[in-house]
Design an enzyme around this catalytic site. Structure first.
Site, PDB file in Angstrom:
ATOM      1  CB  THR A   1      -0.579  25.339  66.926  1.00  0.00           C
ATOM      2  OG1 THR A   1       0.193  24.805  66.359  1.00  0.00           O
ATOM      3  CG2 THR A   1      -1.725  25.867  66.067  1.00  0.00           C
ATOM      4  N   GLY A   2       2.059  27.702  67.079  1.00  0.00           N
ATOM      5  CA  GLY A   2       2.482  27.882  65.297  1.00  0.00           C
ATOM      6  C   GLY A   2       4.410  27.772  65.766  1.00  0.00           C
TER       7      GLY A   2
ATOM      8  NE  ARG B   1      11.589  25.805  69.471  1.00  0.00           N
ATOM      9  CZ  ARG B   1      10.527  25.345  69.301  1.00  0.00           C
ATOM     10  NH1 ARG B   1      10.044  24.695  69.615  1.00  0.00           N
ATOM     11  NH2 ARG B   1       9.653  26.765  68.384  1.00  0.00           N
ATOM     12  CB  VAL B   2      12.034  24.933  75.521  1.00  0.00           C
ATOM     13  CG1 VAL B   2      10.288  24.904  75.661  1.00  0.00           C
ATOM     14  CG2 VAL B   2      12.455  23.454  75.713  1.00  0.00           C
ATOM     15  N   GLY B   3      10.043  25.973  72.581  1.00  0.00           N
ATOM     16  CA  GLY B   3       8.544  26.895  72.331  1.00  0.00           C
ATOM     17  C   GLY B   3       8.135  27.140  73.038  1.00  0.00           C
ATOM     18  CG  ASP B   4       4.257  28.333  71.416  1.00  0.00           C
ATOM     19  OD1 ASP B   4       4.710  27.842  70.744  1.00  0.00           O
ATOM     20  OD2 ASP B   4       3.566  28.753  71.153  1.00  0.00           O
TER      21      ASP B   4
ATOM     22  CB  THR C   1       1.393  22.203  68.573  1.00  0.00           C
ATOM     23  OG1 THR C   1       2.874  22.777  69.154  1.00  0.00           O
ATOM     24  CG2 THR C   1       1.260  22.655  69.831  1.00  0.00           C
TER      25      THR C   1
ATOM     26  N   GLY D   1       6.865  29.122  67.586  1.00  0.00           N
ATOM     27  CA  GLY D   1       6.797  28.955  69.177  1.00  0.00           C
ATOM     28  C   GLY D   1       6.919  31.213  69.136  1.00  0.00           C
TER      29      GLY D   1
END
Ligand code: ASP
Length: 328
Positions: free
Chosen positions: A246-247, A223-226, A195, A249
């Site tokens: 970043t991390g 899949r969708v993250g933060d 990210t 999610g």
């Protein structure tokens, strides 16, 4: 509502990140370290110039993140990680702290610079987030460049994906440290978050944030993250703070991490430093959240906390030398 507050001209500043994780100093050679510092410095310089010329925080973060996307060292745009199916699905968000306008895209596969697509959604639609083919069709109408999926390919990420896929059930978080991936940063293969992101305050006191990612190596298709979620991986509000994260999610989503920093400042009267430290060092670890964030508050204070061994990061105030760092 307009949140604009007039601030002195010297407040302008930008901070950027290129992912956090177990970045192993022992495995990183001088040339690799230099490549990261050079890339971060060049991008900070471009953002600084926009701000010094009186440009907006929004323009500065969009420019910085599009440059991070174009740089194959980082997991966004060119150099993005592979999904479980061997494809690329990219997510990005941008937010204007002056107006709380925001735009985001998720699961795009043909957009060269997802952050520019997010901005196109913000500026040209009545919506905040568009995903997949609908997002691509919309942003193409507004001049955003589409590319073939091969554009995102890099040998290093492909090798990383093959290893992750072979270890069943394992999700790799961006770059890793093995010989097949020697041209990207030496990082523990199980423990690297990618990210990219930028936050800025301009000379008018306006804040903006932008975040863009390829997500997690070997992630499930869909899949969708933060990163593209306003309040989780990206948030800006002139009353408080601009944040890009970043991390892992899922932990940032569960804690609404970026907005939580703003809420602590606005409702609990915490300083930026207190709020960011508590979220990164205390709240996120309770939910197995690993990673970091960059943030600038409405007074121009900058913090770059992370709870991993390292985070590619830097900041620059207008008129001052940029500072870049990788390790703790
Ligand atoms: N937060 C990103 C995601 O979960 C990954 C990362 O920061 O590397 O998609």
């Amino acid at each position: 509502m307009n949140n604009t507050v007039t601030k002195p001209a010297n407040i302008a500043a930008i901070a950027i990140h290129g992912g956090a994780g177990t970045i192993l100093r022992s495995a990183m050679n001088t040339a690799q370290e230099q490549a990261y510092h050079d890339a971060l410095n060049e991008i900070l310089g471009a953002g600084q110039k926009i701000l010094a010329d009186g440009g907006s925080a929004l323009d500065a973060v969009a420019c910085a993140v599009s440059m991070l996307e174009d740089c194959p060292l980082f997991n966004a745009g060119k150099g993005a990680v592979y999904t479980h199916a061997g494809t690329h699905e990219l997510d990005a968000a941008i937010m204007d702290g002056a107006t709380l306008d925001a735009g985001a895209v998720a699961m795009v596969e043909h957009v060269r610079n997802p952050i520019l697509a997010a901005r196109a959604v913000m500026e040209n639609s009545e919506h905040i987030m568009l995903v997949g083919a609908g997002a691509e069709a919309f942003v193409a109408q507004h001049g955003v460049e589409l590319v073939e999926p091969e554009y995102f390919h890099t040998e290093a990420r492909h090798a990383q994906w093959l290893r992750a896929r072979d270890k069943e059930g394992m999700l790799l978080l961006d770059h890793d440290a093995t010989s097949q991936a020697a041209e990207i940063a030496p990082i523990d293969p199980d423990d690297k978050f990618g990210t990219v992101g930028a936050v800025a305050i301009d000379m008018h006191g306006n804040l903006a944030a932008a975040t863009s990612t390829g997500g997690i190596t070997n992630k499930r298709v869909g899949r969708v993250g933060d990163s593209p979620l306003i309040g989780a991986g990206c948030y800006a509000n002139n009353r408080t703070v601009a944040v890009s994260a970043t991390g892992t999610g899922e932990a940032f989503m569960r804690t609404v991490a970026a907005y939580d920093i703003s809420a602590r400042m606005e409702y609990a009267g915490q300083s930026l430093k207190e709020a960011a430290e508590q979220v990164v060092m205390d709240l996120l670890p309770r939910y197995k959240g690993r990673g970091g964030l960059i943030a600038i508050d409405a007074q121009g204070n900058v913090v770059l906390p992370f709870n991993t061994e390292g985070m590619y990061r830097g900041f620059a105030k207008v008129g001052e030398t940029a500072v870049t760092a990788i390790y703790k």
